[in-house]
Scaffold this motif. Structure first.
Motif, PDB file in Angstrom:
ATOM      1  N   UNK A 209      16.315  -3.933  -4.889  1.00  0.00           N
ATOM      2  CA  UNK A 209      16.424  -2.719  -4.344  1.00  0.00           C
ATOM      3  C   UNK A 209      16.388  -3.047  -2.696  1.00  0.00           C
ATOM      4  N   UNK A 210      16.940  -2.454  -1.757  1.00  0.00           N
ATOM      5  CA  UNK A 210      17.037  -2.751  -0.267  1.00  0.00           C
ATOM      6  C   UNK A 210      15.498  -2.739   0.234  1.00  0.00           C
ATOM      7  N   UNK A 211      15.027  -3.170   1.180  1.00  0.00           N
ATOM      8  CA  UNK A 211      13.846  -3.381   1.799  1.00  0.00           C
ATOM      9  C   UNK A 211      13.124  -1.986   2.031  1.00  0.00           C
ATOM     10  N   UNK A 212      13.703  -1.068   2.413  1.00  0.00           N
ATOM     11  CA  UNK A 212      13.187   0.566   2.571  1.00  0.00           C
ATOM     12  C   UNK A 212      12.535   0.740   1.488  1.00  0.00           C
ATOM     13  N   UNK A 213      13.125   0.532   0.196  1.00  0.00           N
ATOM     14  CA  UNK A 213      12.612   0.907  -0.998  1.00  0.00           C
ATOM     15  C   UNK A 213      11.208   0.275  -1.020  1.00  0.00           C
ATOM     16  N   UNK A 214      10.840  -0.979  -0.989  1.00  0.00           N
ATOM     17  CA  UNK A 214       9.782  -1.569  -0.933  1.00  0.00           C
ATOM     18  C   UNK A 214       8.803  -1.126  -0.189  1.00  0.00           C
ATOM     19  N   UNK A 215       9.164  -0.921   1.078  1.00  0.00           N
ATOM     20  CA  UNK A 215       8.160  -0.337   2.085  1.00  0.00           C
ATOM     21  C   UNK A 215       7.688   1.099   1.672  1.00  0.00           C
ATOM     22  N   UNK A 216       8.647   1.870   1.118  1.00  0.00           N
ATOM     23  CA  UNK A 216       8.270   3.221   0.786  1.00  0.00           C
ATOM     24  C   UNK A 216       7.361   3.163  -0.301  1.00  0.00           C
ATOM     25  N   UNK A 217       7.492   2.431  -1.264  1.00  0.00           N
ATOM     26  CA  UNK A 217       6.464   2.379  -2.489  1.00  0.00           C
ATOM     27  C   UNK A 217       5.360   1.836  -1.958  1.00  0.00           C
ATOM     28  N   UNK A 218       5.308   0.950  -0.997  1.00  0.00           N
ATOM     29  CA  UNK A 218       4.082   0.261  -0.748  1.00  0.00           C
ATOM     30  C   UNK A 218       3.230   1.554  -0.163  1.00  0.00           C
ATOM     31  N   UNK A 219       3.919   2.089   0.926  1.00  0.00           N
ATOM     32  CA  UNK A 219       3.150   3.192   1.631  1.00  0.00           C
ATOM     33  C   UNK A 219       2.903   4.505   0.719  1.00  0.00           C
ATOM     34  N   UNK A 220       3.564   4.812  -0.319  1.00  0.00           N
ATOM     35  CA  UNK A 220       3.329   5.941  -1.043  1.00  0.00           C
ATOM     36  C   UNK A 220       2.138   5.228  -1.808  1.00  0.00           C
ATOM     37  N   UNK A 221       1.978   4.227  -2.577  1.00  0.00           N
ATOM     38  CA  UNK A 221       1.040   3.906  -3.426  1.00  0.00           C
ATOM     39  C   UNK A 221      -0.296   3.681  -2.524  1.00  0.00           C
ATOM     40  N   UNK A 222      -0.418   3.187  -1.401  1.00  0.00           N
ATOM     41  CA  UNK A 222      -1.468   3.332  -0.458  1.00  0.00           C
ATOM     42  C   UNK A 222      -2.027   4.534  -0.055  1.00  0.00           C
ATOM     43  N   UNK A 223      -1.153   5.648   0.182  1.00  0.00           N
ATOM     44  CA  UNK A 223      -1.743   7.022   0.650  1.00  0.00           C
ATOM     45  C   UNK A 223      -2.170   7.732  -0.568  1.00  0.00           C
ATOM     46  N   UNK A 224      -1.201   7.749  -1.722  1.00  0.00           N
ATOM     47  CA  UNK A 224      -1.636   8.852  -2.676  1.00  0.00           C
ATOM     48  C   UNK A 224      -1.851   8.000  -4.109  1.00  0.00           C
ATOM     49  N   UNK A 225      -2.185   6.855  -4.145  1.00  0.00           N
ATOM     50  CA  UNK A 225      -2.535   6.061  -5.523  1.00  0.00           C
ATOM     51  C   UNK A 225      -1.695   6.278  -6.407  1.00  0.00           C
ATOM     52  N   UNK A 226      -2.049   6.717  -7.620  1.00  0.00           N
ATOM     53  CA  UNK A 226      -1.102   6.879  -8.756  1.00  0.00           C
ATOM     54  C   UNK A 226      -0.001   7.854  -8.665  1.00  0.00           C
ATOM     55  N   UNK A 227      -0.453   8.956  -8.045  1.00  0.00           N
ATOM     56  CA  UNK A 227       0.563  10.029  -7.607  1.00  0.00           C
ATOM     57  C   UNK A 227       1.804   9.388  -6.782  1.00  0.00           C
ATOM     58  N   UNK A 228       1.372   8.432  -5.870  1.00  0.00           N
ATOM     59  CA  UNK A 228       2.381   7.783  -5.070  1.00  0.00           C
ATOM     60  C   UNK A 228       3.403   7.106  -5.940  1.00  0.00           C
ATOM     61  N   UNK A 229       2.844   6.352  -7.067  1.00  0.00           N
ATOM     62  CA  UNK A 229       3.747   5.635  -7.701  1.00  0.00           C
ATOM     63  C   UNK A 229       4.666   6.554  -8.568  1.00  0.00           C
ATOM     64  N   UNK A 230       4.026   7.649  -8.887  1.00  0.00           N
ATOM     65  CA  UNK A 230       5.008   8.487  -9.474  1.00  0.00           C
ATOM     66  C   UNK A 230       6.023   9.129  -8.817  1.00  0.00           C
ATOM     67  N   UNK A 231       5.741   9.637  -7.486  1.00  0.00           N
ATOM     68  CA  UNK A 231       6.513   9.899  -6.451  1.00  0.00           C
ATOM     69  C   UNK A 231       7.653   8.775  -6.084  1.00  0.00           C
ATOM     70  N   UNK A 232       7.186   7.572  -6.303  1.00  0.00           N
ATOM     71  CA  UNK A 232       8.323   6.646  -5.778  1.00  0.00           C
ATOM     72  C   UNK A 232       9.054   6.756  -7.029  1.00  0.00           C
ATOM     73  N   UNK A 233       8.817   6.650  -8.047  1.00  0.00           N
ATOM     74  CA  UNK A 233       9.821   6.740  -9.459  1.00  0.00           C
ATOM     75  C   UNK A 233      10.631   7.675  -9.302  1.00  0.00           C
ATOM     76  N   UNK A 234      10.325   9.012  -8.775  1.00  0.00           N
ATOM     77  CA  UNK A 234      11.088  10.341  -8.751  1.00  0.00           C
ATOM     78  C   UNK A 234      12.168   9.857  -7.389  1.00  0.00           C
ATOM     79  N   UNK A 235      11.579   9.157  -6.473  1.00  0.00           N
ATOM     80  CA  UNK A 235      12.665   8.879  -5.313  1.00  0.00           C
ATOM     81  C   UNK A 235      13.579   7.898  -6.036  1.00  0.00           C
ATOM     82  N   UNK A 236      13.439   6.853  -6.932  1.00  0.00           N
ATOM     83  CA  UNK A 236      14.253   6.029  -7.679  1.00  0.00           C
ATOM     84  C   UNK A 236      15.167   6.953  -8.274  1.00  0.00           C
TER      85      UNK A 236
END
Length: 151
Positions: A50-77
């Motif tokens: 995946x492009x770099x922006x995806x990795x950065x987004x995932x890291x930020x989402x998980x850092x800010x929202x924990x498990x909910x951030x991981x789920x939201x990242x999958x929704x983005x995918x």
């Protein structure tokens, strides 16, 4: 080819190699959305570049929202099930630039890009973003600055 009646569900190239698997990561995202802990161990996603922006987004989402951030990242995918990877990447980059880290923001920005309209984000749905407060300037303070005096 995988079919259900006359409907084609999926197409994959066939491999004649022994113990060789060909995955389409998009086919597994709905399941991973339900079991987000599998995101790091799922074989279908292991070689997904995946492009770099995806990795950065995932890291930020998980850092800010924990498990909910991981789920939201999958929704983005999962937006990749409908939209082109370049459009989703542009939406992610726009969200990163604005500091609006979340699925709703990315989806909105992707749609705005495709529809060629300006984004209108409601920042009240991002409570973790710092709020700017601008006080009303007193006329006497302004006059003091003009006259060279300090506050």
């Amino acid at each position: 080819m995988i079919a259900c009646g006359a409907d084609v569900i999926a197409r994959h190239p066939r491999s004649w190699e022994k113990e060789d698997y060909i995955y389409d990561p998009l086919h597994y995202l709905a399941l991973i959305e339900q079991k987000t802990n599998a995101l790091d161990q799922a074989a279908p996603l292991a070689d997904w570049e995946l492009p770099e922006a995806y990795i950065i987004l995932r890291r930020l989402m998980e850092a800010r929202m924990g498990k909910k951030g991981k789920r939201e990242f999958v929704q983005v995918l999962r937006l990749l099930e409908t939209f082109q990877i370049a459009d989703v990447e542009a939406g992610i980059q726009s969200a990163l630039d604005r500091g609006t880290i979340g699925f709703d923001a990315v989806k909105h920005l992707v749609l705005c890009r495709i529809e060629r309209r300006p984004p209108r984000l409601d920042l009240t749905v991002y409570p973790y973003l710092p709020r700017a407060y601008v006080a009303v300037t007193s006329p006497s303070d302004y006059m003091a600055l003009l006259s060279g005096g300090g506050l």
